[in-house]
Design a protein around this motif. Structure first.
Motif, short mmCIF file in Angstrom:
data_model
loop_
_atom_site.label_atom_id
_atom_site.label_comp_id
_atom_site.label_asym_id
_atom_site.label_seq_id
_atom_site.Cartn_x
_atom_site.Cartn_y
_atom_site.Cartn_z
N ASN A 249 0.85 -1.19 0.00
CA ASN A 249 0.00 0.00 0.00
C ASN A 249 0.88 1.24 0.00
O ASN A 249 1.70 1.40 0.90
CB ASN A 249 -0.90 0.04 1.24
N ILE A 250 0.72 2.09 -1.00
CA ILE A 250 1.46 3.34 -1.08
C ILE A 250 0.47 4.48 -0.98
O ILE A 250 -0.48 4.55 -1.77
CB ILE A 250 2.27 3.43 -2.40
N GLY A 251 0.68 5.35 0.00
CA GLY A 251 -0.27 6.44 0.20
C GLY A 251 0.41 7.67 0.75
O GLY A 251 1.63 7.73 0.88
N ALA A 252 -0.41 8.67 1.08
CA ALA A 252 0.11 9.92 1.64
C ALA A 252 -0.77 10.33 2.80
O ALA A 252 -1.96 10.04 2.84
CB ALA A 252 0.13 11.01 0.58
N MET A 253 -0.16 11.02 3.76
CA MET A 253 -0.89 11.54 4.91
C MET A 253 -1.08 13.04 4.69
O MET A 253 -0.12 13.77 4.47
CB MET A 253 -0.09 11.27 6.18
N ASP A 254 -2.34 13.47 4.74
CA ASP A 254 -2.68 14.87 4.47
C ASP A 254 -3.12 15.57 5.75
O ASP A 254 -3.57 14.94 6.71
CB ASP A 254 -3.82 14.97 3.44
N GLU A 255 -3.02 16.90 5.73
CA GLU A 255 -3.54 17.71 6.82
C GLU A 255 -4.51 18.72 6.22
O GLU A 255 -4.23 19.34 5.20
CB GLU A 255 -2.41 18.45 7.54
N ASP A 256 -5.68 18.84 6.86
CA ASP A 256 -6.68 19.80 6.41
C ASP A 256 -6.39 21.16 7.03
O ASP A 256 -6.26 21.28 8.25
CB ASP A 256 -8.08 19.34 6.81
N ILE A 257 -6.29 22.19 6.19
CA ILE A 257 -6.03 23.55 6.67
C ILE A 257 -7.25 24.41 6.33
O ILE A 257 -7.60 24.56 5.15
CB ILE A 257 -4.76 24.13 6.03
N ALA A 258 -7.90 24.96 7.36
CA ALA A 258 -9.08 25.80 7.17
C ALA A 258 -8.67 27.27 7.27
O ALA A 258 -7.85 27.64 8.11
CB ALA A 258 -10.12 25.47 8.23
N TYR A 259 -9.24 28.10 6.41
CA TYR A 259 -8.95 29.53 6.39
C TYR A 259 -10.19 30.30 6.87
O TYR A 259 -11.32 29.98 6.48
CB TYR A 259 -8.55 29.98 4.99
N PHE A 260 -9.95 31.29 7.69
CA PHE A 260 -11.05 32.10 8.22
C PHE A 260 -11.77 32.82 7.09
O PHE A 260 -11.14 33.47 6.25
CB PHE A 260 -10.49 33.11 9.24
N GLY A 261 -13.08 32.67 7.06
CA GLY A 261 -13.88 33.37 6.06
C GLY A 261 -14.00 32.63 4.74
O GLY A 261 -14.61 33.15 3.81
N MET A 262 -13.43 31.44 4.62
CA MET A 262 -13.53 30.66 3.38
C MET A 262 -14.21 29.34 3.66
O MET A 262 -14.01 28.74 4.71
CB MET A 262 -12.13 30.42 2.77
#
Length: 197
Positions: free
Chosen positions: A65-78
């Motif tokens: 299994n080859i994958g990637a670990m992501d991080e969710d970044i939230a922006y104020f007002g978007m």
């Protein structure tokens, strides 16, 4: 995810350091691990990286299994979020017929490989370096029309399990994990970590 039958691939392993490891299961008594430049044991994992790797027997399946670990970044007002890749992750799970306690000993006593320049195993309580862990080699059988070797450096043993079957033989699985991108080539990659990986 890629799934190989054991009969279609050759599965090999070495350490990343200049010391190999030998495993001698001793039943319910204390098992023996021998670490050195030429260790002895029922299962001997050669020092590496080396193209003449130790081939593991009785392998019935190899799952990559080859994958990637992501991080969710939230922006104020978007309303939308950014998904930023943190790191890559490769997981290799091998399954074989259980014939002895070699995998049990590896999981319990040598999950992180051997130390470079010392006849000792990593205990997992220190920061890893480029000699940390194992290197896995998956050679696809040339008779299938594909002559390729997948090399996964810097692997550590993540889990071990045994499946008990009352009507047949027992199976065991050993799961390896690495954050280093694997290489795909005709020959096994024996380039040391840190030079160009």
């Amino acid at each position: 995810m890629v799934f190989f039958l054991g009969k279609d691939v050759t599965f090999g392993i070495t350490t990343e350091s200049d010391r190999g490891i030998g495993v001698t299961p001793a039943g319910h008594a204390a098992s023996q691990i021998d670490v050195g430049t030429s260790p002895s044991g029922d299962l001997v994992i050669k020092a590496g990286p080396d193209q003449s790797f130790t081939e593991l027997s009785q392998i019935t399946a190899v799952d990559v299994n080859i994958g990637a670990m992501d991080e969710d970044i939230a922006y104020f007002g978007m309303r939308s979020q950014t998904k930023a890749e943190i790191k890559k992750e490769t997981t290799v799970t091998i399954t074989r017929k259980k014939e002895n306690e070699q995998f049990d000993v590896l999981f319990n006593e040598a999950r992180y490989g051997t130390q470079n320049g010392a006849n000792a195993v990593w205990d997992g309580l220190e920061q890893p370096d480029k000699y940390h862990g194992y290197r896995l080699y998956i050679q696809i059988d040339a008779s299938t029309g594909n002559d390729e070797t997948i090399t996964i450096p810097g692997c550590c043993i993540q889990s071990h399990s045994v499946t008990v079957n009352t009507d047949g033989t027992m199976d065991e699985t050993l799961e390896f994990m690495s954050y280093i991108t694997p290489t795909f080539a005709t020959d096994a990659d024996d380039t040391a970590i840190g030079t160009n990986l």
